[in-house]
Design a protein around this motif. Structure first.
Motif, PDB file in Angstrom:
ATOM      1  N   LYS A 377       0.830  -1.213   0.000  1.00  0.00           N
ATOM      2  CA  LYS A 377       0.000   0.000   0.000  1.00  0.00           C
ATOM      3  C   LYS A 377       0.861   1.257   0.000  1.00  0.00           C
ATOM      4  CE  LYS A 377      -3.626  -2.375   2.591  1.00  0.00           C
ATOM      5  NZ  LYS A 377      -4.279  -2.498   3.921  1.00  0.00           N
ATOM      6  N   MET A 378       1.972   1.220   0.725  1.00  0.00           N
ATOM      7  CA  MET A 378       2.876   2.364   0.742  1.00  0.00           C
ATOM      8  C   MET A 378       3.460   2.618  -0.639  1.00  0.00           C
ATOM      9  SD  MET A 378       6.318   2.922   3.064  1.00  0.00           S
ATOM     10  CE  MET A 378       5.392   2.930   4.594  1.00  0.00           C
ATOM     11  N   SER A 384       0.880   6.780  -6.689  1.00  0.00           N
ATOM     12  CA  SER A 384      -0.249   7.680  -6.873  1.00  0.00           C
ATOM     13  C   SER A 384       0.144   9.141  -6.670  1.00  0.00           C
ATOM     14  CB  SER A 384      -1.365   7.305  -5.893  1.00  0.00           C
ATOM     15  OG  SER A 384      -2.457   8.189  -5.996  1.00  0.00           O
ATOM     16  N   ASP A 385       0.978   9.411  -5.695  1.00  0.00           N
ATOM     17  CA  ASP A 385       1.390  10.792  -5.430  1.00  0.00           C
ATOM     18  C   ASP A 385       2.222  11.369  -6.563  1.00  0.00           C
ATOM     19  OD1 ASP A 385       0.099  10.624  -3.034  1.00  0.00           O
ATOM     20  OD2 ASP A 385       1.924  10.219  -1.858  1.00  0.00           O
ATOM     21  N   GLY A 386       2.914  10.533  -7.266  1.00  0.00           N
ATOM     22  CA  GLY A 386       3.740  11.009  -8.376  1.00  0.00           C
ATOM     23  C   GLY A 386       3.124  10.744  -9.722  1.00  0.00           C
ATOM     24  N   PRO A 413      -1.834   3.704 -14.547  1.00  0.00           N
ATOM     25  CA  PRO A 413      -2.575   4.091 -13.335  1.00  0.00           C
ATOM     26  C   PRO A 413      -2.173   3.213 -12.154  1.00  0.00           C
ATOM     27  CG  PRO A 413      -3.992   2.901 -14.863  1.00  0.00           C
ATOM     28  CD  PRO A 413      -2.710   3.157 -15.594  1.00  0.00           C
ATOM     29  N   PRO A 414      -2.095   3.760 -10.961  1.00  0.00           N
ATOM     30  CA  PRO A 414      -1.688   2.959  -9.795  1.00  0.00           C
ATOM     31  C   PRO A 414      -2.721   1.895  -9.460  1.00  0.00           C
ATOM     32  CG  PRO A 414      -2.419   5.123  -9.100  1.00  0.00           C
ATOM     33  CD  PRO A 414      -2.384   5.156 -10.592  1.00  0.00           C
ATOM     34  N   ALA A 415      -2.321   0.960  -8.607  1.00  0.00           N
ATOM     35  CA  ALA A 415      -3.194  -0.167  -8.237  1.00  0.00           C
ATOM     36  C   ALA A 415      -4.394   0.351  -7.446  1.00  0.00           C
ATOM     37  CB  ALA A 415      -2.411  -1.184  -7.427  1.00  0.00           C
ATOM     38  N   ARG A 416      -5.565   0.293  -8.055  1.00  0.00           N
ATOM     39  CA  ARG A 416      -6.774   0.803  -7.396  1.00  0.00           C
ATOM     40  C   ARG A 416      -7.150  -0.054  -6.183  1.00  0.00           C
ATOM     41  NH1 ARG A 416     -10.621   4.186  -9.310  1.00  0.00           N
ATOM     42  NH2 ARG A 416      -9.685   4.054 -11.402  1.00  0.00           N
ATOM     43  N   LEU A 419      -5.208   1.184  -3.225  1.00  0.00           N
ATOM     44  CA  LEU A 419      -5.512   2.545  -2.791  1.00  0.00           C
ATOM     45  C   LEU A 419      -6.867   2.643  -2.114  1.00  0.00           C
ATOM     46  CD1 LEU A 419      -4.194   4.549  -5.891  1.00  0.00           C
ATOM     47  CD2 LEU A 419      -3.075   4.246  -3.689  1.00  0.00           C
ATOM     48  N   LEU A 420      -7.802   1.769  -2.453  1.00  0.00           N
ATOM     49  CA  LEU A 420      -9.142   1.840  -1.883  1.00  0.00           C
ATOM     50  C   LEU A 420      -9.153   1.477  -0.408  1.00  0.00           C
ATOM     51  CD1 LEU A 420     -11.300   0.301  -4.755  1.00  0.00           C
ATOM     52  CD2 LEU A 420     -11.098   2.714  -4.095  1.00  0.00           C
TER      53      LEU A 420
END
Length: 422
Positions: A377-378, A384-386, A413-416, A419-420
């Motif tokens: 997750k980190m 996602s931040d970048g 796209p980052p791993a949704r 992130l959820l």
């Protein structure tokens, strides 16, 4: 042991001539003595020793040759011999339960019949059904042999690769650094991230081996954890660490003059050589360490055993791993093998690989899917931040993996799914 009985013949009445009666009469009038469990002494006469009287054969045995008597004796023995114990074979657990209940008091049997009888019979029937129908659970996925294709490659050292990685797992804690920012009066975690971002750009310009970058980061963190460094010398620590890593990993290592030029002449040759010597002294020349890179190579191979889609998976894994190493919390909270395994898991989530985690990956990494959740997750949050270059000032890793030669995986796209649940 039973006592041996001695049969004493009865004293028969004598006739006129002092002679006994014929054998037939004597056989008819004699009584058979049973085993009385004791020895009966034979009375003797002091004047004359009494001759032992032998029992005459019955007339029927004499006449018929003993056939009838033998048959009668066999029938008599069959009638009086004690029955031999029979062997009881338990063919069902019901009989065993019944025999055990017979030995217990009535109250216990009654209570068991009310409470546990139905459960026992149900378990017995269930076991019999499973035996007839076979196992109902789904078998686990087989563990793939990821080294089968390299059996003839001597450089792959298939015979020793499992032992090598077991050794890496055992020794990775020796070179792992812990929180050291409190001992650095002039340096913080943001400055460290800026340094790693710049070293990533230098590594790319010099076209160095991937191992060199990971070893450079390891040397920087280990030295900073042992020695307080002024802010003005932080970049000097970085280029001296990369010089050491290049000498260790590269065939053609860059020269000191190359690092002077790349640092815009911020330091002279003597300063770099003095810092190089200081770093090696603090580390005691201990450079053979298991960095995340050695685990990444193995775990990527376990993730994609064949060559199909390996390049895309490999680029995504290295992208997420280098993002993690650039941030200070990652190297403090997690060991190298977990960072590598989490990068593989986050990459599979990003690329929507199905399943997300396999038995082969669990076997070779030593981690389950649940154990990798926090670290993955980190890494997904860093991605996602970048996502937009303007969101972050640390652009080296994104530029590196946004190029076509790296599959442009930084633009994915980052791993949704990761992130959820943040």
């Amino acid at each position: 042991m039973g006592s041996r009985a001695v049969v004493v013949p009865d004293q028969q009445p004598r006739g006129r001539g002092g002679k006994q009666k014929n054998g037939q009469a004597e056989g008819r009038n004699r009584r058979v003595l049973r085993d009385i469990g004791n020895l009966v002494p034979v009375p003797t006469v002091e004047e004359k020793p009494q001759n032992q009287i032998s029992r005459p054969k019955p007339l029927a045995e004499v006449v018929n040759g003993g056939g009838a008597v033998k048959a009668a004796a066999a029938a008599h023995k069959k009638h009086f011999d004690p029955p031999k114990p029979e062997t009881v074979i338990v063919i069902s657990s019901d009989e065993e339960l019944e025999s055990e209940e017979k030995k217990k008091p009535v109250a216990v049997i009654a209570r068991k019949s009310r409470v546990g009888s139905s459960r026992t019979m149900t378990s017995i029937l269930t076991a019999r059904s499973k035996a007839l129908c076979g196992p109902t659970t789904k078998p686990k996925d087989p563990i793939a042999d990821i080294d089968a294709a390299d059996a003839d490659n001597e450089l792959a050292v298939v015979e020793y690769v499992e032992d090598i990685y077991k050794f890496y797992k055992l020794t990775e804690g020796e070179s792992r650094v812990h929180d050291y920012m409190d001992s650095q009066p002039e340096i913080n975690s943001k400055m460290r991230s800026i340094l790693i971002d710049w070293l990533t750009e230098v590594h790319r310009k010099f076209e160095l081996m991937p191992e060199t970058l990971y070893l450079t980061i390891n040397i920087v963190d280990r030295y900073l954890s042992m020695n307080a460094v002024p802010r003005r010398e932080l970049q000097l620590v970085g280029i001296s660490s990369m010089l050491i890593a290049c000498k260790y990993e590269e065939i053609w290592a860059p020269e000191v003059s190359d690092f002077i030029v790349i640092s815009d002449n911020a330091y002279v040759r003597e300063q770099i050589l003095i810092m190089e010597k200081a770093i090696l002294g603090k580390l005691e020349w201990y450079l053979t360490v298991p960095t995340p890179y050695v685990f990444l190579v193995r775990f990527i191979k376990a993730s994609v055993p064949s060559n199909d889609h390996r390049e895309e998976m490999e680029n995504m894994v290295f992208f997420l791993a280098e993002l993690g190493l650039m941030h200070y919390p990652t190297i403090i909270l997690y060991c190298p093998s977990m960072i590598a395994a989490s990068a593989v898991y986050a990459a599979r989530c990003t690329l929507n690989s199905n399943p997300l985690w396999t038995e082969t990956l669990k076997h070779h990494t030593g981690y389950s899917e649940d154990q990798l959740g926090d670290c993955a997750k980190m890494l997904a949050r860093f991605h996602s931040d970048g996502g937009g270059v303007e969101k972050s000032k640390l652009k080296a890793v994104y530029k590196k993996f946004s190029s076509p030669d790296r599959g442009s995986v930084a633009l994915f796209p980052p791993a949704r799914s990761l992130l959820l649940v943040l």
